[in-house]
Design an enzyme around this catalytic site. Structure first.
Site, PDB file in Angstrom:
ATOM      1  N   SER A  13       0.812  -1.218   0.000  1.00  0.00           N
ATOM      2  CA  SER A  13       0.000   0.000   0.000  1.00  0.00           C
ATOM      3  C   SER A  13       0.842   1.263   0.000  1.00  0.00           C
ATOM      4  O   SER A  13       0.317   2.360  -0.187  1.00  0.00           O
ATOM      5  CB  SER A  13      -0.899   0.016   1.234  1.00  0.00           C
ATOM      6  OG  SER A  13      -0.115   0.115   2.415  1.00  0.00           O
ATOM      7  N   CYS A 104     -14.426  -3.706   0.812  1.00  0.00           N
ATOM      8  CA  CYS A 104     -13.177  -3.722   0.046  1.00  0.00           C
ATOM      9  C   CYS A 104     -12.389  -5.000   0.315  1.00  0.00           C
ATOM     10  O   CYS A 104     -11.856  -5.618  -0.611  1.00  0.00           O
ATOM     11  CB  CYS A 104     -12.340  -2.497   0.394  1.00  0.00           C
ATOM     12  SG  CYS A 104     -10.806  -2.367  -0.549  1.00  0.00           S
ATOM     13  N   CYS A 201     -11.334   4.234   2.350  1.00  0.00           N
ATOM     14  CA  CYS A 201     -10.130   3.881   1.604  1.00  0.00           C
ATOM     15  C   CYS A 201      -9.984   4.615   0.278  1.00  0.00           C
ATOM     16  O   CYS A 201      -8.920   4.583  -0.309  1.00  0.00           O
ATOM     17  CB  CYS A 201     -10.072   2.366   1.383  1.00  0.00           C
ATOM     18  SG  CYS A 201     -11.568   1.662   0.709  1.00  0.00           S
TER      19      CYS A 201
END
EC number: 2.8.1.13
Length: 370
Positions: A13, A104, A201
């Site tokens: 990420s 997600c 997110c």
């Protein structure tokens, strides 16, 4: 160093958790590759609202360069739009409070990303920087809370299934956040001092109101007390959730005391926001809830009632409860004591001590009886 000769794809990420995850696995002898997922297309018209992925990608690439591992770059924006974002908008439109992070994980990280890594990239495992732990017993896989109670993310992973869990690695689940950062500093990772991400997110937390206004039609309406008195105006029901106190703009009303007001319900038909005073007021308290869209990580016979604990939102202390069958594919969750601010649309997740059993979506709350 020993060689495991197993290929693992790490969801990178650009943050410290996934970076340390990759380092730990490489140190253990896995063949590690990273994968950066782009789940949101940034448009020039609203680019100021979104969390830009450019910086995160740059950080992920920088870490992979440091660790000498290859970084795959994949765009899952279409899948995210169809399977996460559209449902997110629909739930808000219906007056509920969805959790996009749960969606997600279910639809992207532990489905699309998992399938791409295992099938297309021929990996043996995927790995993420989630603060959770995995155990195996009699060929069954179990999901446990992360050791760091302040960072535990099992609430967001309750939809994971046995097939996926079997091929998942969570290398930092037994560490605290402080220990993870200490490792990052010790090995001089470029993201060692990077702040944790917060909010939804795909959007920065400070812009959520502007973001929802951009995608959902809304109109102002009346704020009404539980006795039917009009005391203010709201700016669209999509901007409020059950139990909300801040941002109502109705303090210091003549004829009422100074006890804070809380949202207790939404009247979608009449576009009204219903409020009452006090966090533990009668209208905000529930003796339980009805949940649907159930998922159990391991086989559970809910033909019979059983006792466990439940989380009705992420930052919430477990509630002792009893679970009983309600209707087909629905359960009734009865709390040991009345609880405040049960919000339809949120996830309710069940535990036996540190073992995450699974969970579901709160369909409706069961109000305290007079």
């Amino acid at each position: 160093m020993y060689k495991l000769n197993k290929k693992v794809i790490v969801a990178m990420s650009g943050g410290v958790d996934s970076s340390v995850t990759a380092w730990i696995l490489k140190k253990k002898g896995y063949h590690v590759e990273g994968l950066f997922m782009k789940n949101w297309e940034e448009h020039n018209s609203d680019s100021d609202m979104h969390c830009s992925s450019k910086k995160d990608l740059s950080d992920a690439q920088g870490v992979c360069n440091q660790l000498n591992i290859f970084l795959h770059k994949v765009n899952f924006s279409f899948e995210y739009w169809e399977n996460v974002f559209q449902k997110f908008l629909f739930e808000y439109k219906m007056g509920r409070t969805p959790n996009p992070d749960v969606l997600c994980n279910k639809e992207i990280k532990f489905k699309i990303f998992f399938e791409y890594s295992i099938q297309d990239l021929q990996a043996h495992y995927i790995a993420t920087g989630h603060y959770v732990q995995k155990r195996i017993f009699k060929n069954k896989y179990f999901l446990l809370r992360g050791l760091d109670a302040t960072k535990d993310q099992s609430y967001f992973l309750y939809t994971i299934n046995q097939k996926v869990l079997k091929q998942c690695l969570f290398p930092i689940g037994h560490l605290t956040k402080c220990e993870v950062r200490k490792i990052a500093r010790r090995i001089n990772l470029i993201v060692a001092k990077k702040k944790d991400s917060t909010g939804i997110c795909f959007i920065s937390p400070q812009n959520i109101k502007k973001f929802l206004n951009h995608y959902l039609p809304h109109k102002s309406g009346n704020i009404i007390t539980t006795l039917g008195q009009k005391i203010g105006q709201h700016y669209g029901l999509i901007h409020y959730t059950i139990g909300q106190r801040r941002g109502l703009g109705i303090g210091g009303i003549k004829g009422f005391n100074n006890i804070p007001w809380y949202v207790v319900s939404k009247d979608i038909t009449n576009n009204s926001l219903i409020v009452s005073q006090g966090m533990n007021n009668f209208y905000l308290m529930s003796i339980g809830l009805i949940a649907n869209e159930l998922h159990w990580i391991n086989d559970i016979n809910i033909q019979n009632s059983f006792f466990c604990t439940a989380k009705i939102r992420y930052r919430h202390i477990d509630i002792p409860c009893k679970i009983v069958m309600h209707k087909k594919k629905q359960i009734k969750v009865l709390f040991e004591r009345p609880e405040s601010s049960v919000a339809p649309g949120q996830s309710v997740v069940f535990y036996l001590s540190d073992l995450c059993l699974g969970g579901g979506i709160i369909k409706k709350r069961l109000p305290v009886l007079k």
